[in-house]
Motif scaffolding. Sequence first.
Motif, PDB file in Angstrom:
ATOM      1  N   THR A  82      -4.966   9.931   4.476  1.00  0.00           N
ATOM      2  CA  THR A  82      -5.166   8.402   4.089  1.00  0.00           C
ATOM      3  C   THR A  82      -6.669   8.388   4.102  1.00  0.00           C
ATOM      4  OG1 THR A  82      -3.274   7.656   4.718  1.00  0.00           O
ATOM      5  CG2 THR A  82      -5.077   6.050   4.584  1.00  0.00           C
ATOM      6  N   HIS A 110      -2.144   7.292  -4.361  1.00  0.00           N
ATOM      7  CA  HIS A 110      -1.404   5.948  -4.248  1.00  0.00           C
ATOM      8  C   HIS A 110      -2.215   5.046  -3.331  1.00  0.00           C
ATOM      9  CE1 HIS A 110       1.919   5.936  -7.259  1.00  0.00           C
ATOM     10  NE2 HIS A 110       2.164   7.271  -6.958  1.00  0.00           N
ATOM     11  N   THR A 111      -2.233   3.725  -3.580  1.00  0.00           N
ATOM     12  CA  THR A 111      -2.876   2.983  -2.462  1.00  0.00           C
ATOM     13  C   THR A 111      -1.367   2.359  -2.090  1.00  0.00           C
ATOM     14  OG1 THR A 111      -2.497   1.209  -4.157  1.00  0.00           O
ATOM     15  CG2 THR A 111      -4.701   2.158  -4.185  1.00  0.00           C
ATOM     16  N   THR A 112      -1.660   1.601  -0.939  1.00  0.00           N
ATOM     17  CA  THR A 112      -0.391   1.038  -0.367  1.00  0.00           C
ATOM     18  C   THR A 112       0.430   0.279  -1.150  1.00  0.00           C
ATOM     19  OG1 THR A 112      -1.354   1.330   2.000  1.00  0.00           O
ATOM     20  CG2 THR A 112       0.555   0.021   1.675  1.00  0.00           C
ATOM     21  N   SER A 129      -9.659  -0.965   0.448  1.00  0.00           N
ATOM     22  CA  SER A 129      -8.440  -0.285  -0.126  1.00  0.00           C
ATOM     23  C   SER A 129      -8.383   1.240   0.667  1.00  0.00           C
ATOM     24  CB  SER A 129      -8.693  -0.202  -1.533  1.00  0.00           C
ATOM     25  OG  SER A 129      -7.628   0.897  -2.217  1.00  0.00           O
ATOM     26  N   ARG A 186      -9.873   5.788   3.204  1.00  0.00           N
ATOM     27  CA  ARG A 186     -10.128   4.433   3.011  1.00  0.00           C
ATOM     28  C   ARG A 186     -11.425   4.266   2.117  1.00  0.00           C
ATOM     29  NH1 ARG A 186      -9.092  -0.619   5.115  1.00  0.00           N
ATOM     30  NH2 ARG A 186      -7.690   0.430   6.758  1.00  0.00           N
ATOM     31  N   THR A 232      -6.120   4.905   0.239  1.00  0.00           N
ATOM     32  CA  THR A 232      -5.446   5.759  -0.703  1.00  0.00           C
ATOM     33  C   THR A 232      -4.600   6.898   0.019  1.00  0.00           C
ATOM     34  OG1 THR A 232      -6.968   5.248  -2.301  1.00  0.00           O
ATOM     35  CG2 THR A 232      -5.583   7.077  -2.537  1.00  0.00           C
TER      36      THR A 232
END
Length: 325
Positions: free
Chosen positions: A297, A266-268, A303, A299, A305
């Motif tokens: 996380t 999921h992205t933020t 973006s 980057r 993820t």
Amino acid sequence: MLRIRFTAEDLARTRFAPRPVPLQELHAALSTAVTRRGGPLFAPWRGRVLRALPAATEPLADLVPAGRAPAFLDVLGDTVDDGFAQLRATGPDIVRSELERVYGTAPAPPWIRGLHAGDETAWRVLHRAHRVAHETVLAPVWPVVQELHREEFTRYALAAAEHGVAAALTALAPGSRLHEGVWEWPGVAPARELDLEGRGLVLLPTFHHPAGPLLQDTPGRPAVLTYPAGPGLPPTATPPDDPAEALAAVLGRTRLDALRLLAEPHTTTSLARALRVSNATASAHAAALRSAGMATTTRTGRSVTHLRTALGALVAGDRTAWSGT
């Protein structure tokens, strides 16, 4: 590095505490409550404990200025009263020297000075603080602590019976080793060495202190090693039938939902949308899970993820992801 030196006599005298020790477990719990040990997994528990502590427990904070506790607090006893009787029997010279050690040149509160003067009123203040803190923090979960202790006792006894005392000792601390009579625990700070000199060692698991061993070496008493054990989460009084409810009580409902969602990347923004919270809140939950080793996380350009780790999958109850099947 913690280094404990054994002789053959020490190994023969090393024993496992047959029952949990109320005052030791209480001191471990209070130490964890006033620090950030345990990270975000302990945060909800820490908040509840600190809010619930009555004013009568405040003298216990006076005993640990700058986080340093006097060694005479480390006693073994099957009940709070048994432990306090042992504590009260500490020689005045030891009480004085330990209080001078933890306070240094700073002025101590009058009631603290009364302890090494033998003032009964001062000792009653301490006894009441212990009893009230125990009733607030430990009494509701004591049956759980007892069951966890029995499990740890059984695990140690079986390891000692099948593989010997040396193997049972090192199994208590992954990464430790017993070499040429010295038990070495890497990563323990500050560094400390203890020569048992034939006294042996008492092994005492704690279920409220997740960050490393505590070594007690008080003159005239057995050396005691209190080490972290159990599931790595603070014991709860009435574990619900649904494990998810227990996790929600520890992590918080929204953070648990985030952990479940991160079974997929999921992205933020997408995490925030799924949780129905702001991007900043979603980012904070992801950061907390990441700091606990339960998420990563990545980057890519502008973006980021988020994805849960194998540990996160295990905490969320997905054992197939943990085993890789």
